[in-house]
Design an enzyme around this catalytic site. Structure first.
Site, PDB file in Angstrom:
ATOM      1  N   ALA A 123      53.189 -29.903 -33.701  1.00 54.05           N
ATOM      2  CA  ALA A 123      54.680 -30.261 -33.037  1.00 54.05           C
ATOM      3  C   ALA A 123      54.961 -28.969 -32.286  1.00 54.05           C
ATOM      4  CB  ALA A 123      55.605 -30.548 -34.247  1.00 54.05           C
ATOM      5  N   GLU A 170      18.720 -19.788 -32.308  1.00 53.10           N
ATOM      6  CA  GLU A 170      19.927 -20.453 -32.314  1.00 53.10           C
ATOM      7  C   GLU A 170      19.597 -22.057 -32.560  1.00 53.10           C
ATOM      8  OE1 GLU A 170      21.064 -20.443 -28.041  1.00 53.10           O
ATOM      9  OE2 GLU A 170      20.650 -18.471 -27.792  1.00 53.10           O
ATOM     10  N   LYS A 219      19.305 -25.897 -32.057  1.00 55.88           N
ATOM     11  CA  LYS A 219      19.252 -26.763 -30.699  1.00 55.88           C
ATOM     12  C   LYS A 219      20.121 -27.784 -30.932  1.00 55.88           C
ATOM     13  CE  LYS A 219      15.761 -28.715 -27.795  1.00 55.88           C
ATOM     14  NZ  LYS A 219      16.586 -29.937 -27.559  1.00 55.88           N
ATOM     15  N   ASP A 239      21.955 -31.196 -30.242  1.00 55.61           N
ATOM     16  CA  ASP A 239      21.646 -32.559 -29.680  1.00 55.61           C
ATOM     17  C   ASP A 239      22.591 -32.950 -28.996  1.00 55.61           C
ATOM     18  OD1 ASP A 239      20.058 -34.560 -29.191  1.00 55.61           O
ATOM     19  OD2 ASP A 239      20.168 -35.505 -30.744  1.00 55.61           O
ATOM     20  N   TYR A 253      25.317 -21.101 -24.723  1.00 60.23           N
ATOM     21  CA  TYR A 253      24.106 -20.372 -24.949  1.00 60.23           C
ATOM     22  C   TYR A 253      23.696 -19.825 -23.986  1.00 60.23           C
ATOM     23  CZ  TYR A 253      22.082 -24.867 -23.395  1.00 60.23           C
ATOM     24  OH  TYR A 253      21.796 -25.911 -22.707  1.00 60.23           O
ATOM     25  N   LYS A 303      11.033 -28.003 -32.930  1.00 64.19           N
ATOM     26  CA  LYS A 303      11.752 -29.247 -33.382  1.00 64.19           C
ATOM     27  C   LYS A 303      11.442 -29.908 -34.856  1.00 64.19           C
ATOM     28  CE  LYS A 303      12.616 -31.987 -30.311  1.00 64.19           C
ATOM     29  NZ  LYS A 303      12.718 -32.528 -28.838  1.00 64.19           N
ATOM     30  N   CYS A 357      17.415 -64.090 -60.873  1.00 65.40           N
ATOM     31  CA  CYS A 357      17.589 -63.981 -59.297  1.00 65.40           C
ATOM     32  C   CYS A 357      19.133 -64.133 -58.566  1.00 65.40           C
ATOM     33  CB  CYS A 357      16.837 -64.962 -58.477  1.00 65.40           C
ATOM     34  SG  CYS A 357      16.990 -65.206 -56.862  1.00 65.40           S
ATOM     35  N   CYS A 400      19.253 -67.408 -56.743  1.00 69.99           N
ATOM     36  CA  CYS A 400      19.021 -68.997 -57.209  1.00 69.99           C
ATOM     37  C   CYS A 400      19.222 -68.958 -58.875  1.00 69.99           C
ATOM     38  CB  CYS A 400      17.784 -69.522 -56.711  1.00 69.99           C
ATOM     39  SG  CYS A 400      16.243 -68.755 -57.635  1.00 69.99           S
ATOM     40  N   CYS A 431      10.859 -63.425 -57.581  1.00 68.63           N
ATOM     41  CA  CYS A 431      11.535 -64.589 -57.787  1.00 68.63           C
ATOM     42  C   CYS A 431      10.498 -65.484 -57.373  1.00 68.63           C
ATOM     43  CB  CYS A 431      12.764 -64.762 -57.014  1.00 68.63           C
ATOM     44  SG  CYS A 431      13.381 -66.690 -56.991  1.00 68.63           S
ATOM     45  N   CYS A 483      14.300 -70.806 -53.327  1.00 64.46           N
ATOM     46  CA  CYS A 483      15.465 -69.864 -53.545  1.00 64.46           C
ATOM     47  C   CYS A 483      16.075 -69.563 -52.201  1.00 64.46           C
ATOM     48  CB  CYS A 483      14.611 -68.613 -54.148  1.00 64.46           C
ATOM     49  SG  CYS A 483      15.907 -67.299 -54.061  1.00 64.46           S
TER      50      CYS A 483
HETATM   51  S1  IVH Z   1      18.448 -22.634 -23.891  1.00 60.10           S
HETATM   52  C1  IVH Z   1      15.628 -22.083 -20.199  1.00 60.10           C
HETATM   53  N1  IVH Z   1      19.500 -22.952 -26.217  1.00 60.10           N
HETATM   54  O1  IVH Z   1      17.644 -28.142 -25.306  1.00 60.10           O
HETATM   55  C2  IVH Z   1      16.430 -22.394 -21.489  1.00 60.10           C
HETATM   56  N2  IVH Z   1      18.960 -25.006 -24.812  1.00 60.10           N
HETATM   57  O2  IVH Z   1      15.006 -28.940 -24.601  1.00 60.10           O
HETATM   58  C3  IVH Z   1      17.158 -23.596 -21.483  1.00 60.10           C
HETATM   59  N3  IVH Z   1      19.789 -27.046 -25.915  1.00 60.10           N
HETATM   60  O3  IVH Z   1      18.327 -28.802 -21.666  1.00 60.10           O
HETATM   61  C4  IVH Z   1      17.929 -23.989 -22.718  1.00 60.10           C
HETATM   62  N4  IVH Z   1      21.074 -26.193 -27.545  1.00 60.10           N
HETATM   63  O4  IVH Z   1      20.188 -29.097 -23.384  1.00 60.10           O
HETATM   64  C5  IVH Z   1      18.774 -23.817 -25.126  1.00 60.10           C
HETATM   65  N5  IVH Z   1      20.827 -23.131 -28.019  1.00 60.10           N
HETATM   66  C6  IVH Z   1      20.238 -23.556 -26.919  1.00 60.10           C
HETATM   67  C7  IVH Z   1      20.398 -25.101 -26.855  1.00 60.10           C
HETATM   68  C8  IVH Z   1      19.526 -25.829 -25.972  1.00 60.10           C
HETATM   69  C9  IVH Z   1      20.384 -27.169 -27.028  1.00 60.10           C
HETATM   70  C10 IVH Z   1      19.223 -28.238 -25.260  1.00 60.10           C
HETATM   71  C11 IVH Z   1      19.623 -28.201 -23.622  1.00 60.10           C
HETATM   72  C12 IVH Z   1      18.153 -27.960 -23.044  1.00 60.10           C
HETATM   73  C13 IVH Z   1      17.204 -28.513 -23.844  1.00 60.10           C
HETATM   74  C14 IVH Z   1      15.993 -28.377 -23.705  1.00 60.10           C
END
Ligand code: IVH
Length: 670
Positions: A35, A114, A116, A118, A223, A312, A406, A409, A424, A429
């Site tokens: 608020a 780090e 990654k 999505d 990042y 990955k 069942c 049925c 069954c 059925c």
């Molecule tokens: S570094 C040259 N750090 O992953 C380095 N990318 O598959 C470029 N992404 O296009 C990316 N988290 O969209 C980096 N901690 C992270 C990330 C990251 C997600 C994505 C980003 C990039 C894609 C590459």
């Protein structure tokens, strides 16, 4: 208020609001109530309305979403936005590390790990500390200007703590919880769901009207920093992340400085284990060489830097609670227990149900109604319950036992010899009949557009369709009486049915849902016998003579065609003019033999297929899957955490396919 005074007050307000915005959206630690915040915002908006000339680019009013843009302008990235080399297995991470080690000839290499995220990569340009422009990745060299939408993201600072000029990179995403709420809201507005948070974020950033993005719960992790002027001297990536945090950006808390390979491997495992609990979706871990000078020395290929890699993750797990356990009756009468879950977001889709397979597994896992559970999902596969979190039990959980009759049925269920599943066996059925209609119309079978699961159910319940033969005698005047069925949909359905009459014999064979007769067997049978009546009257010997068709299929075929129900259905289909013959020269019918003569070995976990699915895919193309690697193996398909089979394959010089290679390979060859 005088203009002078207003200018002074506006400066104060801007500073206050931006500061509290930072506390709330970046630090996740609000210092004032909503608020109070709204009051400050209201005051600012009123003053800006009075003196529009006092509005500056760093005013928090920019967040609300200004005027729509008429088109997206192109933005050239000062430094290209590259992608990352993907790594699917620990052994590949070791290779990556060794490759770098060879260049520097030193013992330990320091890396930064780090999560990654999505989401969507964005590039942000700050000039003298003020946010000027932001763009999408595009083709890596030129992106689209989406400044108007990025301004609405509360965790992106409009003004930095220092007046630097730099290009900043990060990932825009939607947190899991907010995504579920967003879809709920859309549902109540009669709008379609977003498939996953990534799509929702992408769709929001690609709007011309920023008021749409302003309503979406977008967030961003930063990042990377490309310093242009006025920035601190930095020699490591780690320091640059700390600096980005000092400047006011949201930098992920789960980043880590890693000394050497073992710590990197450990980090991948740790983040993998933490993945289900993270409030946002990740699809892996990014590992980057920490030393910036070393990054420069390593350089990049045309596609990706040599100093970074994306490890990955494959399938994913999530935590949910079992609301109920129900039983499902399949088209062959198999009765399977299914857990009804509290909706949970896993690997980009909302999971509401998980198969419990059969009574034995139910007992083995000791699943109770009300239990908190770990749910596993891999690709398009039906989600499963991995384990019960017994320590979370409150005592209020309830046991479930399989019914003896069942649910559809009410006939007694039987357990056939040698089978774990309850079944069954009533051919009339309703649940089975509905499932058969669904199967008949499905994509891989007769492919009747518009005849989905809920319509199949409606058709049966309304009494219009008792078996698949009745589908071809439907009339428009009956159809329009059904719920949610307009004139146009009825006409479309009749047209789709009419078209399906011309399908090839193999489709009809699949559609009839004969046990053990899948697509490949159907194609082989169709090509050989050329007509359904000839298949129906074929002897056991005639059938088993065919390559790949064994006695199990032969017995099942004979059983099927012997039944009176089958005869009645076939009569209706024939009367309606459904094609019973092989369409000579129809390319679709020829079995796909692109893997004929090739032997595959599978190892590790796959993302988009279960082992079973990958095996079926290979077999559907005439390939063979065996268990161990030998010199006769043609390909090893290696997923996540592959076992010793991969090492053996490398030793023997056998071609190794990643899941991506495999998808490409199997598509190209069709
Ligand atoms: S570094 C040259 N750090 O992953 C380095 N990318 O598959 C470029 N992404 O296009 C990316 N988290 O969209 C980096 N901690 C992270 C990330 C990251 C997600 C994505 C980003 C990039 C894609 C590459």
């Amino acid at each position: 208020m005088e203009k002078n005074e207003a200018a002074g007050r506006l400066e104060q307000l801007k500073e206050l609001i931006n500061r509290h915005n930072y506390y709330y959206h970046v630090l996740d630690n609000p210092q004032i109530s909503d608020a109070e915040f709204d009051r400050l915002m209201k005051e600012l908006l009123e003053l800006e309305k009075l003196y529009p000339e006092l509005v500056t680019p760093d005013s928090p009013s920019k967040r609300i979403g200004g005027m729509p843009v008429s088109s997206f302008q192109q933005v050239k990235h000062l430094v290209p936005m590259l992608s990352l080399e993907n790594i699917f297995a620990e052994s590949e991470l070791k290779d990556f590390y060794r490759r770098i080690g060879r260049v520097f000839k030193t013992g330990v290499i320091s890396l930064v790990g780090e999560p990654k995220i999505d989401g969507l990569a964005v590039s942000l340009y700050y000039e003298d500390g003020v946010f000027k422009r932001g763009s999408t990745r595009g083709d890596g060299y030129t992106g689209e200007d989406i400044t108007h939408n990025l301004l609405t993201i509360r965790s992106l600072p409009l003004r930095l703590k220092e007046d630097i000029t730099a290009e900043i990179r990060g990932e825009v995403f939607i947190p899991r919880k907010d995504f579920l709420l967003l879809n709920k809201k859309r549902e109540s507005q009669g709008l379609p769901h977003f498939a996953n948070p990534r799509n929702a974020a992408a769709g929001s950033l690609r709007q011309l009207d920023p008021r749409i993005a302003a309503e979406r719960p977008l967030d961003a992790f930063i990042y990377s920093l490309i310093a242009l002027s006025g920035t601190k001297e930095l020699s490591t990536h780690w320091d640059s992340l700390q600096y980005l945090r000092e400047l006011g950006f949201k930098v992920n808390d789960n980043i880590s400085l890693l000394n050497g390979l073992d710590e990197a491997l450990e980090y991948c495992r740790l983040i993998g284990a933490r993945r289900p609990e993270l409030p946002y979706e990740i699809d892996g871990v990014v590992l980057k060489v920490n030393d910036l000078e070393r990054q420069r020395q390593l350089g990049h290929t045309s596609r990706a830097p040599r100093w970074a890699a994306a490890f990955k993750f494959s399938s994913e797990e999530g935590i949910s609670r079992i609301r109920d356990i129900v039983v499902n009756v399949g088209r062959t009468g198999t009765v399977t227990p299914v857990a009804v879950l509290e909706p949970v977001l896993i690997a980009g889709s909302v999971v509401k149900r998980a198969s419990l397979h059969n009574e034995d597994i139910l007992k083995e896992k000791e699943v109770l109604i009300g239990d908190e559970v770990v749910v596993h999902k891999a690709g398009d596969v039906i989600p499963e319950i991995v384990k019960v979190l017994k320590e979370k039990r409150t005592g209020k959980e309830e046991t479930f036992s399989m019914p003896t009759i069942c649910p559809s049925c009410n006939r007694g269920l039987t357990r056939l010899e040698g089978e774990v599943a309850l079944r069954c066996v009533n051919p009339a059925c309703p649940a089975q009949l509905i499932e058969r209609i669904k199967h008949f119309a499905s994509r891989g079978a007769m492919d009747i557009t518009g005849l989905g699961d809920s319509l199949a159910e409606q058709l049966y319940v309304s009494g219009l369709v008792k078996d698949v033969g009745d589908l071809y005698f439907l009339k428009k005047e009956d159809l329009v009486k059904l719920d949610r069925m307009g004139e146009k949909s009825a006409e479309n359905l009749l047209e789709a049915l009419q078209q399906s009459k011309q399908n090839d014999l193999f489709r009809l064979l699949v559609a009839l849902g004969i046990r053990f007769v899948g697509e490949r067997a159907a194609r082989i049978l169709a090509l050989h016998f050329k007509n359904l009546h000839r298949i129906a009257s074929a002897t056991f010997e005639e059938i088993t003579m065919l390559e790949e068709i064994g006695p199990k299929i032969a017995i099942s075929l004979q059983e099927f065609f012997k039944q009176q129900e089958t005869k009645d259905i076939l009569q209706k289909l024939e009367m309606a003019g459904v094609n019973f013959s092989l369409l000579e020269g129809n390319k679709e019918t020829a079995a796909d033999n692109s893997f004929k003569g090739l032997t595959f070995v599978l190892t590790g976990a796959l993302t988009n297929y279960t082992r079973q699915q990958a095996k079926e895919l290979i077999e559907s193309k005439g390939g063979k899957v065996v268990n161990s690697v030998s010199k006769n193996t043609d390909y090893v398909l290696a997923g996540d955490n592959p076992g010793s089979k991969l090492d053996k394959a490398k030793e023997l010089g056998i071609k190794i396919l990643s899941e991506e290679d495999f998808s490409r390979f199997s598509n190209r060859k069709t």
